[in-house]
Design a protein around this motif. Sequence first.
Motif, PDB file in Angstrom:
ATOM      1  N   ALA A 195      -2.973 -15.754   1.359  1.00 49.45           N
ATOM      2  CA  ALA A 195      -2.074 -14.607   1.199  1.00 49.45           C
ATOM      3  C   ALA A 195      -0.838 -14.833   2.074  1.00 49.45           C
ATOM      4  N   THR A 196       0.301 -14.265   1.654  1.00 46.70           N
ATOM      5  CA  THR A 196       1.554 -14.527   2.373  1.00 46.70           C
ATOM      6  C   THR A 196       2.301 -13.258   2.779  1.00 46.70           C
ATOM      7  N   ASN A 197       1.692 -12.093   2.639  1.00 47.57           N
ATOM      8  CA  ASN A 197       2.369 -10.837   2.976  1.00 47.57           C
ATOM      9  C   ASN A 197       1.508 -10.060   3.963  1.00 47.57           C
ATOM     10  N   MET A 198       1.998  -9.960   5.182  1.00 48.11           N
ATOM     11  CA  MET A 198       1.212  -9.357   6.252  1.00 48.11           C
ATOM     12  C   MET A 198       1.789  -8.001   6.667  1.00 48.11           C
ATOM     13  N   VAL A 199       0.922  -7.008   6.752  1.00 41.01           N
ATOM     14  CA  VAL A 199       1.285  -5.699   7.299  1.00 41.01           C
ATOM     15  C   VAL A 199       0.712  -5.654   8.713  1.00 41.01           C
ATOM     16  N   TYR A 200       1.529  -5.305   9.700  1.00 35.63           N
ATOM     17  CA  TYR A 200       1.060  -5.413  11.075  1.00 35.63           C
ATOM     18  C   TYR A 200       1.733  -4.404  12.001  1.00 35.63           C
ATOM     19  N   ILE A 201       1.107  -4.228  13.160  1.00 39.99           N
ATOM     20  CA  ILE A 201       1.694  -3.477  14.265  1.00 39.99           C
ATOM     21  C   ILE A 201       2.236  -4.527  15.241  1.00 39.99           C
ATOM     22  N   PRO A 202       3.511  -4.481  15.611  1.00 41.00           N
ATOM     23  CA  PRO A 202       4.081  -5.498  16.500  1.00 41.00           C
ATOM     24  C   PRO A 202       3.297  -5.640  17.804  1.00 41.00           C
ATOM     25  N   SER A 203       3.494  -6.757  18.464  1.00 35.63           N
ATOM     26  CA  SER A 203       2.750  -7.074  19.682  1.00 35.63           C
ATOM     27  C   SER A 203       2.813  -5.929  20.695  1.00 35.63           C
ATOM     28  N   ALA A 205       1.496  -5.033  -3.276  1.00 33.53           N
ATOM     29  CA  ALA A 205       0.289  -4.523  -2.622  1.00 33.53           C
ATOM     30  C   ALA A 205       0.538  -4.280  -1.137  1.00 33.53           C
ATOM     31  N   ALA A 206       1.281  -5.182  -0.511  1.00 35.70           N
ATOM     32  CA  ALA A 206       1.585  -5.034   0.908  1.00 35.70           C
ATOM     33  C   ALA A 206       2.443  -3.793   1.155  1.00 35.70           C
ATOM     34  N   LYS A 207       3.436  -3.557   0.310  1.00 37.57           N
ATOM     35  CA  LYS A 207       4.324  -2.392   0.464  1.00 37.57           C
ATOM     36  C   LYS A 207       3.557  -1.093   0.273  1.00 37.57           C
ATOM     37  N   ALA A 208       2.634  -1.087  -0.663  1.00 35.22           N
ATOM     38  CA  ALA A 208       1.839   0.114  -0.910  1.00 35.22           C
ATOM     39  C   ALA A 208       0.970   0.426   0.310  1.00 35.22           C
ATOM     40  N   HIS A 209       0.385  -0.602   0.920  1.00 32.81           N
ATOM     41  CA  HIS A 209      -0.441  -0.400   2.110  1.00 32.81           C
ATOM     42  C   HIS A 209       0.407   0.051   3.291  1.00 32.81           C
ATOM     43  N   LEU A 210       1.604  -0.529   3.438  1.00 29.16           N
ATOM     44  CA  LEU A 210       2.516  -0.146   4.511  1.00 29.16           C
ATOM     45  C   LEU A 210       2.894   1.333   4.388  1.00 29.16           C
ATOM     46  N   ALA A 211       3.194   1.776   3.181  1.00 28.01           N
ATOM     47  CA  ALA A 211       3.568   3.172   2.960  1.00 28.01           C
ATOM     48  C   ALA A 211       2.418   4.102   3.334  1.00 28.01           C
ATOM     49  N   ASN A 212       1.202   3.700   3.036  1.00 28.16           N
ATOM     50  CA  ASN A 212       0.037   4.521   3.366  1.00 28.16           C
ATOM     51  C   ASN A 212      -0.161   4.615   4.876  1.00 28.16           C
ATOM     52  N   LEU A 213       0.030   3.487   5.582  1.00 28.14           N
ATOM     53  CA  LEU A 213      -0.109   3.491   7.037  1.00 28.14           C
ATOM     54  C   LEU A 213       0.923   4.409   7.683  1.00 28.14           C
ATOM     55  N   GLU A 265       5.177   2.574  13.323  1.00 31.29           N
ATOM     56  CA  GLU A 265       5.624   1.280  13.822  1.00 31.29           C
ATOM     57  C   GLU A 265       5.149   0.116  12.964  1.00 31.29           C
ATOM     58  N   ALA A 266       4.337   0.393  11.964  1.00 33.72           N
ATOM     59  CA  ALA A 266       3.836  -0.684  11.102  1.00 33.72           C
ATOM     60  C   ALA A 266       4.983  -1.360  10.361  1.00 33.72           C
ATOM     61  N   LYS A 267       4.877  -2.680  10.214  1.00 36.84           N
ATOM     62  CA  LYS A 267       5.931  -3.461   9.568  1.00 36.84           C
ATOM     63  C   LYS A 267       5.343  -4.443   8.560  1.00 36.84           C
ATOM     64  N   LEU A 268       6.229  -5.033   7.793  1.00 39.87           N
ATOM     65  CA  LEU A 268       5.828  -6.026   6.798  1.00 39.87           C
ATOM     66  C   LEU A 268       6.555  -7.327   7.097  1.00 39.87           C
ATOM     67  N   ALA A 269       5.831  -8.436   7.087  1.00 37.04           N
ATOM     68  CA  ALA A 269       6.453  -9.729   7.377  1.00 37.04           C
ATOM     69  C   ALA A 269       5.746 -10.825   6.582  1.00 37.04           C
ATOM     70  N   PRO A 270       6.483 -11.869   6.225  1.00 34.58           N
ATOM     71  CA  PRO A 270       5.832 -13.006   5.550  1.00 34.58           C
ATOM     72  C   PRO A 270       4.969 -13.781   6.543  1.00 34.58           C
ATOM     73  N   ARG A 271       3.732 -14.026   6.199  1.00 33.60           N
ATOM     74  CA  ARG A 271       2.838 -14.789   7.074  1.00 33.60           C
ATOM     75  C   ARG A 271       1.721 -15.365   6.202  1.00 33.60           C
TER      76      ARG A 271
END
Length: 223
Positions: free
Chosen positions: A107-115, A160-168, A175-181
Amino acid sequence: MLRFFFWILLIVNALLLALNFGFLGKWSGEEREPSRMKLEKNADKIKLMTANAAQDLIDAQTKKVEPALACLELNGFTTADSKSFDEKINSLSLAARLTRTELAEVATNMVYIPSLGSKDAADKKAAQIRKLGFTEFYIVQDQTPMRWAISMGVFKTPEAAKAHLANLQKKGLKEAKLAPRTVSAEKINYRLQDLSPEEKQTVDQIKVAFASVQSHECKAKTE
């Protein structure tokens, strides 16, 4: 009750035999001789049932229908979840009827909370995330700028990543973000065959504890 039907069948057979040979003529009056001759003429059409045949008939009518066996597939276990699932179903003695398949998903689309800067801060944030009802996440601990960030999920498609980000964010994780990983994750699938209704019910109950796992019935393998 079965013995009652068994004796009834024997009595009926005995009456037919007696009637065939005219032993019941004295109760039939003037019709005795014509009736006897008619029965003798059609004797080849009269089939007497043996005791064994009568018992077989009773057994066939009272035999219970065997319940259908089920085939079930469970897809999407993580390595950690699969170990927990294995422990839960060990008591069911399904080893001979279970097929376990390991797949690598990229997978290449990561939803995350920054460090969060430290392990303690990341642990506190993780506790807050659990209170919001999210369980599918992990703290990043590798030696990169993402160290002590919290991964909330990695997805194959941006949609799918954007939909999960919106839910979070809707739940309060602004503070949740989306980044390629690019992440390669191992997924484990199970196929369980010849499950009795009771076994299937138990497996379904166990599966409830694994929210991300999908299940569906499958066709049994043919020989």
